[in-house]
Design a protein around this motif. Structure first.
Motif, mmCIF file in Angstrom:
data_model
loop_
_atom_site.group_PDB
_atom_site.id
_atom_site.type_symbol
_atom_site.label_atom_id
_atom_site.label_comp_id
_atom_site.label_asym_id
_atom_site.label_seq_id
_atom_site.Cartn_x
_atom_site.Cartn_y
_atom_site.Cartn_z
ATOM 1 N N ARG A 149 0.822 -1.213 0.000
ATOM 2 C CA ARG A 149 0.000 0.000 0.000
ATOM 3 C C ARG A 149 0.856 1.262 0.000
ATOM 4 N NH1 ARG A 149 -2.850 1.305 5.642
ATOM 5 N NH2 ARG A 149 -3.941 -0.631 5.344
ATOM 6 N N ARG A 150 0.349 2.264 -0.685
ATOM 7 C CA ARG A 150 1.084 3.528 -0.721
ATOM 8 C C ARG A 150 0.687 4.378 0.462
ATOM 9 N NH1 ARG A 150 -0.784 3.837 -6.121
ATOM 10 N NH2 ARG A 150 0.427 2.344 -7.290
ATOM 11 N N GLU A 151 1.475 5.382 0.690
ATOM 12 C CA GLU A 151 1.145 6.310 1.764
ATOM 13 C C GLU A 151 -0.232 6.907 1.482
ATOM 14 O OE1 GLU A 151 3.430 9.923 3.856
ATOM 15 O OE2 GLU A 151 4.642 8.778 2.415
ATOM 16 N N ASN A 152 -1.004 7.138 2.491
ATOM 17 C CA ASN A 152 -2.377 7.643 2.434
ATOM 18 C C ASN A 152 -3.329 6.801 1.584
ATOM 19 O OD1 ASN A 152 -2.740 8.704 -0.307
ATOM 20 N ND2 ASN A 152 -1.492 10.466 0.292
ATOM 21 N N GLU A 153 -2.962 5.524 1.356
ATOM 22 C CA GLU A 153 -3.897 4.606 0.730
ATOM 23 C C GLU A 153 -4.566 3.807 1.846
ATOM 24 O OE1 GLU A 153 -3.487 2.396 -3.576
ATOM 25 O OE2 GLU A 153 -2.027 1.880 -2.037
ATOM 26 N N HIS A 154 -5.910 3.736 1.814
ATOM 27 C CA HIS A 154 -6.637 2.964 2.834
ATOM 28 C C HIS A 154 -6.955 1.576 2.307
ATOM 29 C CE1 HIS A 154 -7.401 5.964 5.956
ATOM 30 N NE2 HIS A 154 -7.291 6.830 4.954
ATOM 31 N N LEU A 155 -6.931 0.604 3.204
ATOM 32 C CA LEU A 155 -7.266 -0.764 2.785
ATOM 33 C C LEU A 155 -8.772 -0.986 2.881
ATOM 34 C CD1 LEU A 155 -4.924 -3.462 4.382
ATOM 35 C CD2 LEU A 155 -5.420 -3.125 1.977
ATOM 36 N N LEU A 156 -9.311 -1.651 1.868
ATOM 37 C CA LEU A 156 -10.661 -2.193 1.955
ATOM 38 C C LEU A 156 -10.512 -3.708 1.828
ATOM 39 C CD1 LEU A 156 -13.767 -2.282 1.882
ATOM 40 C CD2 LEU A 156 -13.634 -1.921 -0.610
ATOM 41 N N VAL A 157 -10.835 -4.416 2.903
ATOM 42 C CA VAL A 157 -10.760 -5.878 2.876
ATOM 43 C C VAL A 157 -12.158 -6.408 2.579
ATOM 44 C CG1 VAL A 157 -10.248 -7.954 4.213
ATOM 45 C CG2 VAL A 157 -8.887 -5.878 4.560
ATOM 46 N N LEU A 158 -12.271 -7.225 1.541
ATOM 47 C CA LEU A 158 -13.551 -7.852 1.225
ATOM 48 C C LEU A 158 -13.534 -9.277 1.769
ATOM 49 C CD1 LEU A 158 -13.905 -6.787 -2.535
ATOM 50 C CD2 LEU A 158 -14.828 -5.620 -0.503
ATOM 51 N N PHE A 159 -14.529 -9.582 2.578
ATOM 52 C CA PHE A 159 -14.649 -10.950 3.098
ATOM 53 C C PHE A 159 -16.117 -11.334 2.895
ATOM 54 C CE2 PHE A 159 -13.685 -13.926 6.927
ATOM 55 C CZ PHE A 159 -13.294 -14.929 6.070
ATOM 56 N N LEU A 160 -16.394 -11.769 1.675
ATOM 57 C CA LEU A 160 -17.781 -11.906 1.213
ATOM 58 C C LEU A 160 -18.243 -13.355 1.321
ATOM 59 C CD1 LEU A 160 -17.381 -9.646 -1.970
ATOM 60 C CD2 LEU A 160 -18.188 -8.979 0.313
ATOM 61 N N ARG A 180 -7.713 -7.130 11.964
ATOM 62 C CA ARG A 180 -7.653 -5.758 12.491
ATOM 63 C C ARG A 180 -6.221 -5.322 12.777
ATOM 64 N NH1 ARG A 180 -6.407 -1.744 13.492
ATOM 65 N NH2 ARG A 180 -7.194 -0.094 14.853
ATOM 66 N N ARG A 181 -5.366 -6.284 13.195
ATOM 67 C CA ARG A 181 -3.980 -5.926 13.521
ATOM 68 C C ARG A 181 -3.194 -5.514 12.288
ATOM 69 N NH1 ARG A 181 -0.772 -10.053 16.558
ATOM 70 N NH2 ARG A 181 -2.363 -11.619 16.131
ATOM 71 N N ILE A 182 -3.658 -5.940 11.114
ATOM 72 C CA ILE A 182 -2.970 -5.567 9.876
ATOM 73 C C ILE A 182 -3.472 -4.207 9.374
ATOM 74 C CG2 ILE A 182 -2.512 -6.326 7.484
ATOM 75 C CD1 ILE A 182 -2.909 -9.219 8.473
ATOM 76 N N LEU A 183 -4.638 -3.769 9.876
ATOM 77 C CA LEU A 183 -5.263 -2.533 9.398
ATOM 78 C C LEU A 183 -4.830 -1.319 10.210
ATOM 79 C CD1 LEU A 183 -8.949 -3.807 8.891
ATOM 80 C CD2 LEU A 183 -7.003 -3.910 7.310
ATOM 81 N N TYR A 184 -5.022 -0.156 9.610
ATOM 82 C CA TYR A 184 -4.863 1.102 10.335
ATOM 83 C C TYR A 184 -6.258 1.659 10.614
ATOM 84 C CZ TYR A 184 -0.049 1.013 8.533
ATOM 85 O OH TYR A 184 1.234 0.660 8.226
ATOM 86 N N PRO A 185 -6.367 2.509 11.628
ATOM 87 C CA PRO A 185 -7.681 3.125 11.890
ATOM 88 C C PRO A 185 -8.207 3.786 10.604
ATOM 89 C CG PRO A 185 -6.172 3.610 13.684
ATOM 90 C CD PRO A 185 -5.348 2.938 12.615
ATOM 91 N N GLY A 186 -9.471 3.597 10.357
ATOM 92 C CA GLY A 186 -10.072 4.177 9.146
ATOM 93 C C GLY A 186 -10.127 3.198 7.987
ATOM 94 N N ASP A 187 -9.306 2.147 8.013
ATOM 95 C CA ASP A 187 -9.402 1.085 7.004
ATOM 96 C C ASP A 187 -10.743 0.369 7.183
ATOM 97 O OD1 ASP A 187 -6.885 1.675 6.055
ATOM 98 O OD2 ASP A 187 -5.889 -0.038 7.005
ATOM 99 N N ALA A 188 -11.146 -0.360 6.148
ATOM 100 C CA ALA A 188 -12.491 -0.937 6.183
ATOM 101 C C ALA A 188 -12.489 -2.420 5.845
ATOM 102 C CB ALA A 188 -13.381 -0.194 5.187
ATOM 103 N N MET A 189 -13.510 -3.079 6.331
ATOM 104 C CA MET A 189 -13.758 -4.466 5.907
ATOM 105 C C MET A 189 -15.229 -4.600 5.569
ATOM 106 S SD MET A 189 -13.085 -8.200 7.228
ATOM 107 C CE MET A 189 -12.967 -8.087 8.926
ATOM 108 N N LEU A 190 -15.492 -5.133 4.390
ATOM 109 C CA LEU A 190 -16.866 -5.432 3.993
ATOM 110 C C LEU A 190 -17.069 -6.930 4.217
ATOM 111 C CD1 LEU A 190 -19.468 -4.224 2.804
ATOM 112 C CD2 LEU A 190 -18.625 -4.894 0.543
ATOM 113 N N LEU A 191 -17.956 -7.225 5.155
ATOM 114 C CA LEU A 191 -18.138 -8.602 5.634
ATOM 115 C C LEU A 191 -19.532 -9.092 5.258
ATOM 116 C CD1 LEU A 191 -17.072 -10.904 7.565
ATOM 117 C CD2 LEU A 191 -18.200 -9.653 9.418
ATOM 118 N N GLY A 192 -19.602 -10.174 4.511
ATOM 119 C CA GLY A 192 -20.888 -10.778 4.155
ATOM 120 C C GLY A 192 -21.224 -11.888 5.135
ATOM 121 N N THR A 193 -22.443 -11.875 5.665
ATOM 122 C CA THR A 193 -22.839 -12.884 6.661
ATOM 123 C C THR A 193 -24.207 -13.451 6.326
ATOM 124 O OG1 THR A 193 -23.661 -11.039 8.017
ATOM 125 C CG2 THR A 193 -21.513 -11.973 8.621
ATOM 126 N N ASP A 194 -24.292 -14.760 6.271
ATOM 127 C CA ASP A 194 -25.583 -15.406 6.046
ATOM 128 C C ASP A 194 -26.352 -15.421 7.369
ATOM 129 O OD1 ASP A 194 -27.435 -16.614 4.362
ATOM 130 O OD2 ASP A 194 -26.724 -18.648 4.808
#
Ligand code: AVJ
Length: 322
Positions: A149-160, A180-194
């Motif tokens: 990741r580049r500086e000021n790039e936020h991670l979006l983790v998809l876990f669908l 979460r330990r790999i993420l920085y505050p403000g990073d996101a995860m989109l989580l799909g749950t049945d």
């Protein structure tokens, strides 16, 4: 646009895991990740279009309807990493919505090389999207993707796809915390749950009328026969899907139809089965919509938004790292 695959090395120990799972005292088990060899991944594709199995369609419907809203809630400049991308079909919606705002890098992380290759050809043509695939286990792959990741790039983790449901509840929370330990505050995860639904509907979803799920489950034994030089007699085992109500999960098992023993040369063992003994091959936990925000809070996120499908109860949850 550009596609590349990073690092292919065998990261898991099939022979050792089979040996440990089948020789352990009590309930025999095999890790569900081994269901996804080339045949297993193809069979799962078929499962995802079966009338009884509404999960994948619900997931895709939600992403199709709400991709713009989802993306609108993210910081600008995101690097997208997907855990277990499969063929990446559902992900198109998110990538297209993102690519309308900015150039986007997409890192699918997938243990099945064929699924990964399909994902790269399926999504490789989207304008302003570059793909870098990782043939790795989830956390290894995520670490590798995050390091790019580049500086000021936020991670979006998809876990669908409610893949989180394959973990026991505790392990699922531990996994969210590890991500979460790999993420920085403000990073996101989109989580799909049945979500929970009537038991007959759930059982039918995992024991379909034309036997595709049965083939998906039994394929694990053919894989062991082929890759570990074993002599499982497929006719001696039957697919079973049961709902475990206290645990709120579907369990897939392979039931031995008679007393028998099986030699697995590649695992240097012989395993005996009593009549009706089962191998537990997969769990698929079901959730209540309101338990996801609570799980998020316990593992270092807040649940920013939730989208629900009404046809097939399923939730898309946007978690933001705190
Ligand atoms: C891909 C893990 C979401 O648990 O529903 C489908 C796998 N197993 N039918 C699920 C699966 C049997 C599926 N996930």
């Amino acid at each position: 646009m550009a596609t590349a695959v990073v690092a292919q090395y065998s990261q898991s120990n099939f022979a050792g895991d089979v040996r440990a799972g089948l020789l352990r005292p009590g309930q025999k088990e095999l890790p569900s990740k081994y269901l996804y060899d080339e045949v297993g991944s193809a069979l799962f594709e078929v499962i995802s279009v079966l009338p009884e199995y509404g999960l994948t369609r619900a997931d895709e419907r939600l992403l199709g309807r709400h991709a713009v809203d989802i993306v609108g809630r993210l910081k600008s400049h995101v690097l997208v990493a997907e855990l277990g991308s499969g063929t990446g079909r559902k992900t198109r919606w998110i990538l297209e919505a993102l690519a309308r705002r900015q150039r986007t890098t997409y890192c699918p992380i997938e243990i099945s090389p064929t699924a990964l290759a399909r994902c790269q050809s399926e999504l490789g043509q989207i304008e302003y999207v570059s793909i870098v695939g990782f043939e790795r286990l989830y956390l290894d792959g995520l670490l590798a993707a995050a390091s790019g990741r580049r500086e000021n790039e936020h991670l979006l983790v998809l876990f669908l796809g409610s893949t989180i449901g394959n973990f026991d509840r505790d392990a699922g929370e531990r996994f969210l915390a590890e991500v979460r330990r790999i993420l920085y505050p403000g990073d996101a995860m989109l989580l799909g749950t049945d979500l929970e639904k009537p038991v007959p509907q759930l059982v039918a979803a995992y024991d379909d009328s034309i036997g595709v799920t049965a083939a998906f489950n039994l394929n694990l034994l053919t894989r062991i026969n082929r890759e570990l030089d074993a002599d499982f007699d497929l006719a001696g085992f039957r697919h079973e899907a049961r709902y475990n109500s206290p645990e709120r999960r579907i369990e897939m098992h392979l039931r031995s139809l008679r007393g028998q023993s099986v030699t697995i040369a590649g695992s240097r063992c012989t395993v005996s089965f009593t009549k009706d003994e089962t191998i537990w091959t997969e769990s698929s936990h079901k959730y209540r919509a309101d338990e996801i925000p609570a799980m998020a809070r316990r593992t270092g996120y807040r649940c920013d938004a939730q989208w629900l499908d009404s046809e097939w109860p399923f939730a898309e949850n946007l978690l933001i790292a705190e």
